[in-house]
Design an enzyme around this catalytic site. Structure first.
Site, short mmCIF file in Angstrom:
data_model
loop_
_atom_site.label_atom_id
_atom_site.label_comp_id
_atom_site.label_asym_id
_atom_site.label_seq_id
_atom_site.Cartn_x
_atom_site.Cartn_y
_atom_site.Cartn_z
N SER A 123 36.39 3.92 46.74
CA SER A 123 35.79 4.79 47.22
C SER A 123 36.90 6.01 47.44
CB SER A 123 35.33 4.37 48.64
OG SER A 123 36.59 4.30 49.58
N HIS A 144 31.09 2.98 42.10
CA HIS A 144 31.28 2.99 43.72
C HIS A 144 29.97 2.77 44.30
CE1 HIS A 144 32.18 5.82 47.26
NE2 HIS A 144 32.20 4.44 47.54
N GLU A 156 27.98 5.70 42.40
CA GLU A 156 28.68 6.69 41.69
C GLU A 156 29.52 6.25 40.41
OE1 GLU A 156 30.02 10.13 45.05
OE2 GLU A 156 31.25 8.34 44.99
N ASN A 194 31.76 11.63 49.25
CA ASN A 194 33.20 11.61 50.06
C ASN A 194 33.79 13.19 50.29
OD1 ASN A 194 33.17 9.35 51.68
ND2 ASN A 194 34.34 8.13 50.15
#
Length: 526
Positions: A123, A144, A156, A194
């Site tokens: 991540s 991900h 992802e 993120n």
């Protein structure tokens, strides 16, 4: 190279929550899955847990019993790494540690065939760094997933510097075959989600630090006006403040101290105090049977003003002036029977240059504007009009339950109460924020759009991927770039520029891509 053929098995290394979730979606999609962990008992527990989860789906009639049994039958325990030798793809879901991942892939490279794809569920770690040192780094890509994997739609697909394009596409196609919404991303800190999500938390902390409102009130505004499923503080309580703070620190450090990602001292204090959220029973909220929900600020009822007008520019139709945002609020007022008298700005004022007189509502001496990133107090001074009140952005003014307002320090109580009464008559719960620049929803959405635009500008992803990632990965009600289109890119740029002027911080610098879209009159989505 296309999606991995179901005739080739998938190996999942690591049987924790993420590994088990990945194994489940692959098995349900028709792939034989070999699940490996250094603890054999953990593999047995994971397979039993997957079987139980699928049986519950059968009970809810989400899948049939035959498909459930077939999926469980496709799950196999790998006793040693050598048992995954014939896999067409290996998905690593072990501890989030660079050296551990590098060591695992070095072992796998000596076991699997040269055409086997090596995918990492990291991540936050650079896919480039994970692949470095391997004999065939081109076959390594990020895959991900988001927790819980069976429920969260996003994947992802992350390419490092060495990742072969055909490999990335094969991972993308395989994720799609597993029922996910994949997006391509470049291996940069935070990937898409993120990174782009940081302002959702960061602006909440800034609002709290500047005493715009308490945490419960900010959360309510973000939910009931902004349309977010959870406000920033209740979401951080769910994630865990230690985890959220660690991710923020990681992104901040990875970008060499870029002020846009600066962690919050207040969150550091939460971590220091051990107030980590739901998992310990206390964060911003109390949890447990005896917990009492905090009171959310709402203004007392006020009478509806007798006269309401709406200023538009000379020669412009009422339904197009000020963009869809202001028009939507006007439509809400009219829908409940509030008569709005149309006023037009004199041509002489319009031609004189930049002005703040339109679009605006007027009632009992108060002038009401959509926030543009200035405080109400500053805008009142700039306009030489003391009785200035601002309204915050809402996702949908037609259905929003709550609306946030702020008034200038110079504003008289009578003028302010007239605005409150007007909005209450339209069915809003009215929440007053202290007079901070940009208010709550508007500054957060502007910063989310700014970060997404920068990600696109820097080649991390395209605009469609940025919006899909934020909607499917963290359940945002609207993709940030689509939201910028809806509000108006020119207004978003104005909000960010005014925030930068108010704070004097590089944190609020405007993305070059937003400036470019503003200059061209373009949009992110047609």
């Amino acid at each position: 190279m296309t999606a991995l053929n179901t005739g080739r098995s998938v190996a999942v290394i690591g049987s924790g929550a993420m590994g088990a979730g990945i194994a489940q979606v692959a098995a349900v999609a028709g792939y034989t899955v070999r699940l490996y962990d250094t603890r054999p008992e953990a593999v047995a527990k994971a397979i039993a847990g997957i079987a139980s989860a699928l049986e519950k789906l059968v009970a809810k009639e989400r899948i049939n019993a035959i498909d459930c049994a077939s999926a469980v039958a496709r799950l196999q325990a790998a006793v040693t790494l050598a048992d995954v030798a014939d896999a067409g793809m290996v998905v690593e879901a072990i501890v989030e540690n660079l050296e551990a991942k590098r060591a695992l892939f070095a072992q796998l490279e000596a076991i699997v065939a040269e055409d086997c794809i090596l995918a990492t569920n990291t991540s936050s770690i650079s896919v480039t760094a994970i692949a470095a040192g391997l004999r065939l780094p081109g076959r390594v890509a990020g895959m991900h997933f988001f927790n819980p994997v069976p429920l969260m739609a996003l994947c992802e697909v992350v390419s490092g510097l060495a990742t072969d394009g055909a490999v990335a596409q094969a991972v993308y196609d395989t994720a799609a075959a597993w029922g996910k919404n994949p997006v391509h991303a470049k291996s940069t800190p935070g990937f898409i989600v993120n990174r782009v999500a940081r302002p959702f938390y960061a602006e909440g902390w800034r609002l709290l630090n500047e005493q715009a409102a308490d945490a419960a009130t900010i959360d309510a505004v973000m939910r009931e006006a902004g349309g977010f499923r959870m406000g920033p503080f209740e979401l951080m309580d769910l994630i865990g403040h230690d985890v959220n703070f660690s991710v923020t620190q990681s992104v901040f450090n990875a970008y060499f101290g870029d002020p846009r990602f600066t962690p919050s001292v207040l969150q550091q204090e939460m971590v220091n105090a051990g107030f980590l959220g739901r998992k310990v029973g206390r964060g911003f909220y109390q949890y447990g049977d005896a917990a009492v929900a905090p009171q959310v600020q709402a203004e007392a009822p006020q009478p509806k003003p007798e006269y309401v007008s709406y200023t538009v520019e000379q020669g412009a139709a009422l339904n197009v002036v000020g963009g869809a945002v202001v028009d939507a609020l006007a439509a809400r007022l009219r829908a409940v029977g509030i008569e709005i008298v149309q006023r037009r700005m004199p041509e002489s004022i319009r031609q004189a240059g930049p002005h703040d007189d339109a679009p605006a509502f007027h009632c009992n001496g108060a002038t009401v504007y959509l926030t543009d990133g200035r405080s109400a107090t500053q805008r009142a001074r700039d306009n030489n009009h003391s009785d200035t009140v601002l309204v915050d952005l809402a996702l949908d003014y037609g259905s929003a339950k709550r609306i946030a307002v702020a008034c200038a320090d110079q504003c008289t109580p009578a003028a302010y109460h007239a605005v409150v009464g007007l909005l209450q008559a339209a069915g809003f719960t009215v929440t007053r924020l202290d007079d901070v620049p940009g208010m709550a929803v508007m500054r957060t959405v502007a910063m989310l759009a700014n970060e997404a635009a920068d990600a696109v500008n820097q080649g991390v992803c395209n605009a469609a991927a940025a919006d899909i990632a934020m909607q499917k990965g963290v359940n945002y009600p609207c993709g940030p770039l689509a939201w910028a289109d809806a509000v108006g890119i020119e207004h978003i740029v104005r909000v960010l520029a005014n925030l930068a002027n108010s704070y004097g911080e590089d944190r609020y610098r405007v993305s070059p891509l937003l400036r470019r879209k503003q200059a061209s009159g373009g949009r992110f989505h047609d």
